[in-house]
Design a protein around this motif. Structure first.
Motif, PDB file in Angstrom:
ATOM      1  N   TYR A  57      21.038  19.109  35.907  1.00 23.46           N
ATOM      2  CA  TYR A  57      21.463  19.808  37.114  1.00 23.46           C
ATOM      3  C   TYR A  57      22.524  20.862  36.791  1.00 23.46           C
ATOM      4  O   TYR A  57      22.451  21.997  37.259  1.00 23.46           O
ATOM      5  CB  TYR A  57      22.002  18.816  38.152  1.00 23.46           C
ATOM      6  CG  TYR A  57      22.654  19.504  39.316  1.00 23.46           C
ATOM      7  CD1 TYR A  57      21.886  20.133  40.287  1.00 23.46           C
ATOM      8  CD2 TYR A  57      24.034  19.566  39.432  1.00 23.46           C
ATOM      9  CE1 TYR A  57      22.479  20.797  41.338  1.00 23.46           C
ATOM     10  CE2 TYR A  57      24.635  20.214  40.478  1.00 23.46           C
ATOM     11  CZ  TYR A  57      23.854  20.832  41.439  1.00 23.46           C
ATOM     12  OH  TYR A  57      24.450  21.492  42.476  1.00 23.46           O
ATOM     13  N   ALA A  58      23.526  20.488  35.994  1.00 22.54           N
ATOM     14  CA  ALA A  58      24.595  21.432  35.645  1.00 22.54           C
ATOM     15  C   ALA A  58      24.035  22.637  34.898  1.00 22.54           C
ATOM     16  O   ALA A  58      24.420  23.782  35.172  1.00 22.54           O
ATOM     17  CB  ALA A  58      25.653  20.732  34.806  1.00 22.54           C
ATOM     18  N   LEU A  59      23.116  22.399  33.970  1.00 23.48           N
ATOM     19  CA  LEU A  59      22.497  23.485  33.205  1.00 23.48           C
ATOM     20  C   LEU A  59      21.691  24.408  34.127  1.00 23.48           C
ATOM     21  O   LEU A  59      21.813  25.632  34.055  1.00 23.48           O
ATOM     22  CB  LEU A  59      21.598  22.902  32.109  1.00 23.48           C
ATOM     23  CG  LEU A  59      20.879  23.898  31.209  1.00 23.48           C
ATOM     24  CD1 LEU A  59      21.886  24.730  30.410  1.00 23.48           C
ATOM     25  CD2 LEU A  59      19.939  23.159  30.265  1.00 23.48           C
ATOM     26  N   LEU A  60      20.890  23.831  35.009  1.00 26.05           N
ATOM     27  CA  LEU A  60      20.081  24.628  35.930  1.00 26.05           C
ATOM     28  C   LEU A  60      20.972  25.413  36.889  1.00 26.05           C
ATOM     29  O   LEU A  60      20.710  26.584  37.174  1.00 26.05           O
ATOM     30  CB  LEU A  60      19.121  23.730  36.707  1.00 26.05           C
ATOM     31  CG  LEU A  60      18.197  24.444  37.698  1.00 26.05           C
ATOM     32  CD1 LEU A  60      17.284  25.431  36.960  1.00 26.05           C
ATOM     33  CD2 LEU A  60      17.377  23.440  38.483  1.00 26.05           C
ATOM     34  N   LYS A  61      22.029  24.807  37.372  1.00 22.00           N
ATOM     35  CA  LYS A  61      22.934  25.485  38.294  1.00 22.00           C
ATOM     36  C   LYS A  61      23.594  26.690  37.618  1.00 22.00           C
ATOM     37  O   LYS A  61      23.664  27.772  38.205  1.00 22.00           O
ATOM     38  CB  LYS A  61      24.003  24.513  38.795  1.00 22.00           C
ATOM     39  CG  LYS A  61      24.957  25.150  39.804  1.00 22.00           C
ATOM     40  CD  LYS A  61      25.840  24.138  40.432  1.00 22.00           C
ATOM     41  CE  LYS A  61      26.828  24.684  41.415  1.00 22.00           C
ATOM     42  NZ  LYS A  61      26.818  26.040  41.772  1.00 22.00           N
ATOM     43  N   ARG A  62      24.060  26.507  36.373  1.00 25.47           N
ATOM     44  CA  ARG A  62      24.651  27.635  35.645  1.00 25.47           C
ATOM     45  C   ARG A  62      23.638  28.766  35.468  1.00 25.47           C
ATOM     46  O   ARG A  62      23.959  29.943  35.652  1.00 25.47           O
ATOM     47  CB  ARG A  62      25.168  27.182  34.276  1.00 25.47           C
ATOM     48  CG  ARG A  62      26.546  26.590  34.293  1.00 25.47           C
ATOM     49  CD  ARG A  62      27.133  26.461  32.896  1.00 25.47           C
ATOM     50  NE  ARG A  62      26.253  25.809  31.960  1.00 25.47           N
ATOM     51  CZ  ARG A  62      26.217  24.508  31.732  1.00 25.47           C
ATOM     52  NH1 ARG A  62      27.023  23.701  32.379  1.00 25.47           N
ATOM     53  NH2 ARG A  62      25.383  23.993  30.853  1.00 25.47           N
ATOM     54  N   TYR A  63      22.413  28.410  35.110  1.00 22.13           N
ATOM     55  CA  TYR A  63      21.358  29.398  34.901  1.00 22.13           C
ATOM     56  C   TYR A  63      21.084  30.178  36.188  1.00 22.13           C
ATOM     57  O   TYR A  63      21.042  31.414  36.190  1.00 22.13           O
ATOM     58  CB  TYR A  63      20.096  28.683  34.407  1.00 22.13           C
ATOM     59  CG  TYR A  63      18.905  29.578  34.170  1.00 22.13           C
ATOM     60  CD1 TYR A  63      18.857  30.440  33.082  1.00 22.13           C
ATOM     61  CD2 TYR A  63      17.811  29.544  35.026  1.00 22.13           C
ATOM     62  CE1 TYR A  63      17.754  31.247  32.857  1.00 22.13           C
ATOM     63  CE2 TYR A  63      16.706  30.340  34.805  1.00 22.13           C
ATOM     64  CZ  TYR A  63      16.681  31.193  33.723  1.00 22.13           C
ATOM     65  OH  TYR A  63      15.587  31.993  33.498  1.00 22.13           O
TER      66      TYR A  63
END
Length: 178
Positions: A21-27
């Motif tokens: 989730y954190a990775l997708l949100k940053r992207y």
């Protein structure tokens, strides 16, 4: 054991592990900052394509999307730089976001709740782990330092988080399973 986050991407429900989730949100935030502020259609298309990719890779709604699957989707979608020339500053607010630092209020959490959202709200207010707050509350009740009536009074007195505030912050916009 890993925590999971329930999210809606292009009106489709997915369960992601917290790192994914954190990775997708940053992207998605990087892409959003590269697009013009009024260009919601492109962002909707990006989210719809990511949802399609996740549906192909995660056919069962009971399966959790992992960091590897998010990275594969990011590879298919391309670099955020492909979506625009330059980034707006990260602190600049876009249309769908709100400024959480302006006013800090205590609310009962809508998304991070076991009973009434009191401990989740306190954890969000003090930026602490909700599990720790729940354990401390339970210990105080069991050891006589806090009455169950105090919890009920807090339940009545502390207002529930407004729906608009629940969508301002990535952590609050999505239901956390703890």
């Amino acid at each position: 054991m890993k925590e999971t986050v329930n999210v809606n991407i292009a009106s489709q429900a997915f369960t992601l592990d917290q790192d994914a989730y954190a990775l997708l949100k940053r992207y998605l935030d990087q892409i959003r900052r590269r697009l013009p502020e009024d260009d919601t259609e492109t962002m909707g298309d990006v989210e719809a394509r990511i949802a399609e990719i996740f549906r192909e890779k995660v056919p069962s709604p009971m399966r959790v999307v992992t960091v590897g699957e998010v990275r594969e989707a990011m590879d298919q979608m391309g670099s955020p730089a492909d979506f625009g020339p330059g980034e707006r500053p990260a602190d600049e607010q876009t249309a769908g976001e709100c400024d959480r630092t302006a006013v800090r209020r205590l609310y009962r959490s809508r998304t991070n709740r076991s009973i009434a959202g009191i401990c989740g709200g306190l954890a969000e207010y003090f930026d602490a782990d909700p599990t720790l707050i729940r354990l401390l509350t339970l210990l105080l009740i069991l050891l006589g330092g806090l009455s169950i009536w105090a919890y009920v009074i807090l339940w009545i007195v502390i207002p529930e988080e407004p729906l608009a505030a629940a969508g301002c912050d990535g952590n609050r916009a999505n239901s956390k399973n703890r």
